[in-house]
Design a protein around this motif. Structure first.
Motif, PDB file in Angstrom:
ATOM      1  N   GLU A 189       0.826  -1.213   0.000  1.00  0.00           N
ATOM      2  CA  GLU A 189       0.000   0.000   0.000  1.00  0.00           C
ATOM      3  C   GLU A 189       0.861   1.264   0.000  1.00  0.00           C
ATOM      4  OE1 GLU A 189      -2.472  -0.441   3.410  1.00  0.00           O
ATOM      5  OE2 GLU A 189      -3.892  -1.797   2.424  1.00  0.00           O
ATOM      6  N   VAL A 190       1.804   1.332   0.914  1.00  0.00           N
ATOM      7  CA  VAL A 190       2.606   2.545   1.010  1.00  0.00           C
ATOM      8  C   VAL A 190       3.676   2.580  -0.080  1.00  0.00           C
ATOM      9  CG1 VAL A 190       4.327   1.633   2.648  1.00  0.00           C
ATOM     10  CG2 VAL A 190       3.821   4.078   2.623  1.00  0.00           C
ATOM     11  N   GLY A 191       4.211   1.414  -0.443  1.00  0.00           N
ATOM     12  CA  GLY A 191       5.245   1.363  -1.478  1.00  0.00           C
ATOM     13  C   GLY A 191       4.726   1.785  -2.839  1.00  0.00           C
ATOM     14  N   SER A 192       3.506   1.372  -3.171  1.00  0.00           N
ATOM     15  CA  SER A 192       2.919   1.760  -4.460  1.00  0.00           C
ATOM     16  C   SER A 192       2.677   3.268  -4.503  1.00  0.00           C
ATOM     17  CB  SER A 192       1.620   0.997  -4.707  1.00  0.00           C
ATOM     18  OG  SER A 192       0.678   1.233  -3.668  1.00  0.00           O
ATOM     19  N   TYR A 193       2.304   3.844  -3.354  1.00  0.00           N
ATOM     20  CA  TYR A 193       2.125   5.298  -3.298  1.00  0.00           C
ATOM     21  C   TYR A 193       3.449   6.004  -3.547  1.00  0.00           C
ATOM     22  CZ  TYR A 193       1.523  10.020  -1.476  1.00  0.00           C
ATOM     23  OH  TYR A 193       1.528  11.378  -1.339  1.00  0.00           O
ATOM     24  N   ILE A 194       4.529   5.565  -2.892  1.00  0.00           N
ATOM     25  CA  ILE A 194       5.836   6.199  -3.056  1.00  0.00           C
ATOM     26  C   ILE A 194       6.311   6.066  -4.503  1.00  0.00           C
ATOM     27  CG2 ILE A 194       8.260   6.158  -2.344  1.00  0.00           C
ATOM     28  CD1 ILE A 194       6.283   7.244  -0.234  1.00  0.00           C
ATOM     29  N   SER A 195       6.089   4.901  -5.108  1.00  0.00           N
ATOM     30  CA  SER A 195       6.486   4.705  -6.505  1.00  0.00           C
ATOM     31  C   SER A 195       5.755   5.681  -7.417  1.00  0.00           C
ATOM     32  CB  SER A 195       6.204   3.260  -6.938  1.00  0.00           C
ATOM     33  OG  SER A 195       7.032   2.349  -6.261  1.00  0.00           O
ATOM     34  N   GLU A 234       5.746   2.505 -17.155  1.00  0.00           N
ATOM     35  CA  GLU A 234       5.064   3.796 -17.311  1.00  0.00           C
ATOM     36  C   GLU A 234       3.566   3.644 -17.516  1.00  0.00           C
ATOM     37  OE1 GLU A 234       5.670   8.001 -19.765  1.00  0.00           O
ATOM     38  OE2 GLU A 234       6.919   6.259 -20.207  1.00  0.00           O
ATOM     39  N   ASP A 235       3.143   2.620 -18.236  1.00  0.00           N
ATOM     40  CA  ASP A 235       1.712   2.427 -18.497  1.00  0.00           C
ATOM     41  C   ASP A 235       0.919   2.203 -17.211  1.00  0.00           C
ATOM     42  OD1 ASP A 235       2.050   2.704 -21.209  1.00  0.00           O
ATOM     43  OD2 ASP A 235       2.200   0.552 -21.604  1.00  0.00           O
ATOM     44  N   ASP A 236       1.573   1.643 -16.191  1.00  0.00           N
ATOM     45  CA  ASP A 236       0.884   1.371 -14.927  1.00  0.00           C
ATOM     46  C   ASP A 236       0.403   2.653 -14.253  1.00  0.00           C
ATOM     47  OD1 ASP A 236       1.201  -1.439 -14.972  1.00  0.00           O
ATOM     48  OD2 ASP A 236       3.252  -1.252 -14.218  1.00  0.00           O
ATOM     49  N   PHE A 237       1.063   3.786 -14.550  1.00  0.00           N
ATOM     50  CA  PHE A 237       0.744   5.034 -13.864  1.00  0.00           C
ATOM     51  C   PHE A 237      -0.204   5.936 -14.661  1.00  0.00           C
ATOM     52  CE2 PHE A 237       5.106   4.028 -12.229  1.00  0.00           C
ATOM     53  CZ  PHE A 237       4.717   3.721 -10.941  1.00  0.00           C
ATOM     54  N   LYS A 238      -0.601   5.494 -15.837  1.00  0.00           N
ATOM     55  CA  LYS A 238      -1.408   6.363 -16.703  1.00  0.00           C
ATOM     56  C   LYS A 238      -2.762   6.719 -16.096  1.00  0.00           C
ATOM     57  CE  LYS A 238       0.653   5.353 -21.190  1.00  0.00           C
ATOM     58  NZ  LYS A 238       0.441   4.809 -22.558  1.00  0.00           N
ATOM     59  N   LEU A 245      -2.260  -0.628  -8.437  1.00  0.00           N
ATOM     60  CA  LEU A 245      -0.821  -0.487  -8.191  1.00  0.00           C
ATOM     61  C   LEU A 245      -0.409  -1.278  -6.956  1.00  0.00           C
ATOM     62  CD1 LEU A 245      -0.314   3.341  -8.895  1.00  0.00           C
ATOM     63  CD2 LEU A 245       0.173   1.418 -10.418  1.00  0.00           C
ATOM     64  N   ALA A 246      -1.210  -1.180  -5.896  1.00  0.00           N
ATOM     65  CA  ALA A 246      -0.911  -1.920  -4.673  1.00  0.00           C
ATOM     66  C   ALA A 246      -0.975  -3.428  -4.920  1.00  0.00           C
ATOM     67  CB  ALA A 246      -1.876  -1.523  -3.565  1.00  0.00           C
ATOM     68  N   LYS A 247      -1.927  -3.868  -5.756  1.00  0.00           N
ATOM     69  CA  LYS A 247      -2.045  -5.291  -6.059  1.00  0.00           C
ATOM     70  C   LYS A 247      -0.816  -5.798  -6.808  1.00  0.00           C
ATOM     71  CE  LYS A 247      -5.034  -8.762  -8.208  1.00  0.00           C
ATOM     72  NZ  LYS A 247      -3.865  -9.457  -8.805  1.00  0.00           N
ATOM     73  N   LYS A 248      -0.358  -5.021  -7.782  1.00  0.00           N
ATOM     74  CA  LYS A 248       0.820  -5.427  -8.541  1.00  0.00           C
ATOM     75  C   LYS A 248       2.055  -5.466  -7.647  1.00  0.00           C
ATOM     76  CE  LYS A 248       3.293  -4.672 -12.864  1.00  0.00           C
ATOM     77  NZ  LYS A 248       3.333  -3.965 -14.169  1.00  0.00           N
ATOM     78  N   TYR A 249       2.140  -4.496  -6.738  1.00  0.00           N
ATOM     79  CA  TYR A 249       3.263  -4.450  -5.798  1.00  0.00           C
ATOM     80  C   TYR A 249       3.229  -5.677  -4.882  1.00  0.00           C
ATOM     81  CZ  TYR A 249       6.796  -1.826  -3.092  1.00  0.00           C
ATOM     82  OH  TYR A 249       7.950  -1.399  -2.483  1.00  0.00           O
ATOM     83  N   LEU A 250       2.021  -6.008  -4.382  1.00  0.00           N
ATOM     84  CA  LEU A 250       1.873  -7.155  -3.489  1.00  0.00           C
ATOM     85  C   LEU A 250       2.219  -8.459  -4.212  1.00  0.00           C
ATOM     86  CD1 LEU A 250       1.010  -8.296  -0.744  1.00  0.00           C
ATOM     87  CD2 LEU A 250      -1.354  -8.303  -1.581  1.00  0.00           C
ATOM     88  N   ASP A 251       1.791  -8.576  -5.466  1.00  0.00           N
ATOM     89  CA  ASP A 251       2.112  -9.773  -6.254  1.00  0.00           C
ATOM     90  C   ASP A 251       3.622  -9.936  -6.410  1.00  0.00           C
ATOM     91  OD1 ASP A 251      -0.559 -10.353  -6.539  1.00  0.00           O
ATOM     92  OD2 ASP A 251      -0.732  -9.482  -8.565  1.00  0.00           O
TER      93      ASP A 251
END
Length: 376
Positions: A189-195, A234-238, A245-251
């Motif tokens: 959760e927090v890592g995806s926000y920082i990214s 880059e496409d992940d942030f569009k 984003l949090a789900k991809k980070y957790l995976d």
């Protein structure tokens, strides 16, 4: 934002110093080891950040004294404010700050009040040094325009430290991998926000830095700044910051659990982020010249100041420590023109190496004493 008055006593070698700086350009001159950088450092402590010299707080106080005091009056375009700092050996490392006469619990409260951007020769490490330096730079830049992000970064650090400790415990058989589940969720959760935060700021930085570098290079070279994530593309942030984003980070964390346990620390995510600088498509770190790296580092700080000014409608104070003397007259003139209405403090060993400005104030530093020389 600008400093109206500044006083310092027994901060390093500075003794009974009081100055009223120019609203725009202030040139601090003198021989080496006289206290020029000490003056810059004394101003910077009011940002609430660690010293740009990586100094220990115990080193701030004059070796022959038991305490030191620093005070500034500054104007943030709305009103004048006063910050006072007292350092004492009897309190150990703790600095005591007061804002407009009210004691502060810690220096973090200053982060939103007093904004400084400092550039020194060692900042070339931003380009050729470790990814950690570039991550720290982007994090600081973003927090200046979005102070609430500071809490997210602190939480990220705390969660990562807990998870790493748990990984080591699992690796020696003192715990089980299922214990990682709640920490993985929090870190995602927090890592995806920082990214996302880093990506967002890098986009702003690239846009301005590209323009500035093109101009400072005489319209001959093109700079690009790219965010490189260990997890996202880059496409992940569009679509902005979202739950995906949090789900991809957790995976990604779950996928590398066994590798993390073997290593004893987290191998995926924000600790592996980097910022890539390219000139005409080539990565500067391995392929750029010393001059290109130095110019890029300067441009990064100029872009930082510009972004802050536009996002907050407030100009930060700029501290240039032993930098301008290394630039030719054309690039010095360009840097000064970009800074515009900003209050600037420049240290130089030889004032003759600095381009002339009739409206600048010149301060001579000699063995910790500061005297004004008049206009430049």
């Amino acid at each position: 934002m600008f400093i109206e008055s500044f006083s310092v006593n027994d901060f390093r070698n500075l003794n009974n110093v009081t100055i009223q700086p120019d609203r725009h350009l202030n040139i601090i001159t003198g021989n080496n080891a006289q206290g020029k950088t000490n003056l810059i450092e004394a101003i910077y402590i009011f940002t609430g950040c660690k010293s740009f010299r990586n100094s220990k707080e115990s080193e701030y106080i004059n070796l022959k004294k038991q305490s030191a005091e620093v005070e500034i009056m500054f104007n943030n375009s709305q009103r004048s404010q006063k910050i006072h700092c007292n350092l004492s050996r009897s309190r150990g490392k703790e600095k005591c700050f007061s804002l407009n006469g009210v004691d502060l619990k810690g220096s973090s409260a200053l982060f939103e009040q007093f904004k400084c951007i400092v550039f020194m020769p060692d900042d070339i490490e931003l380009i050729k040094g470790s990814p950690e330096k570039r991550r720290s730079f982007i994090d600081l830049c973003y927090c200046q325009i979005q102070p609430s992000a500071l809490n997210k970064l602190r939480r990220l650090e705390l969660i990562t430290a807990h998870r790493n400790a748990l990984l080591k415990s699992i690796s020696i058989g003192r715990d089980v991998s299922s214990s990682l589940v709640p920490w993985n969720v929090q870190l995602a959760e927090v890592g995806s926000y920082i990214s996302y935060m880093r990506y967002k700021y890098t986009c702003m930085l690239s846009k301005k830095a590209t323009q500035l570098y093109y101009e400072i290079s005489g319209n001959s070279e093109s700079l690009s700044v790219e965010y490189q994530s260990n997890i996202f593309n880059e496409d992940d942030f569009k679509n902005g910051f979202n739950k995906g984003l949090a789900k991809k980070y957790l995976d990604a964390l779950n996928k590398r659990t066994n590798e993390d346990i073997k290593a004893g620390y987290t191998l995926s995510g924000t600790p592996r982020d980097d910022i890539i600088f390219k000139i005409d498509g080539l990565n500067i770190k391995p392929f750029g010249s010393q001059g290109q790296k130095k110019s890029t580092a300067i441009v990064m700080k100029l872009a930082q100041a510009d972004i802050y000014s536009k996002k907050t409608n407030e100009t930060p104070i700029v501290l240039l420590d032993d930098v301008m003397g290394e630039l030719d007259a054309q690039r010095q003139k360009y840097v000064c023109s970009i800074l515009g209405d900003t209050q600037v403090f420049v240290t130089v060993c030889n004032e003759e190496l600095f381009i002339k400005h009739s409206d600048a104030k010149v301060f001579m530093v000699n063995n910790g004493k500061v005297s004004q020389k008049g206009s430049f």
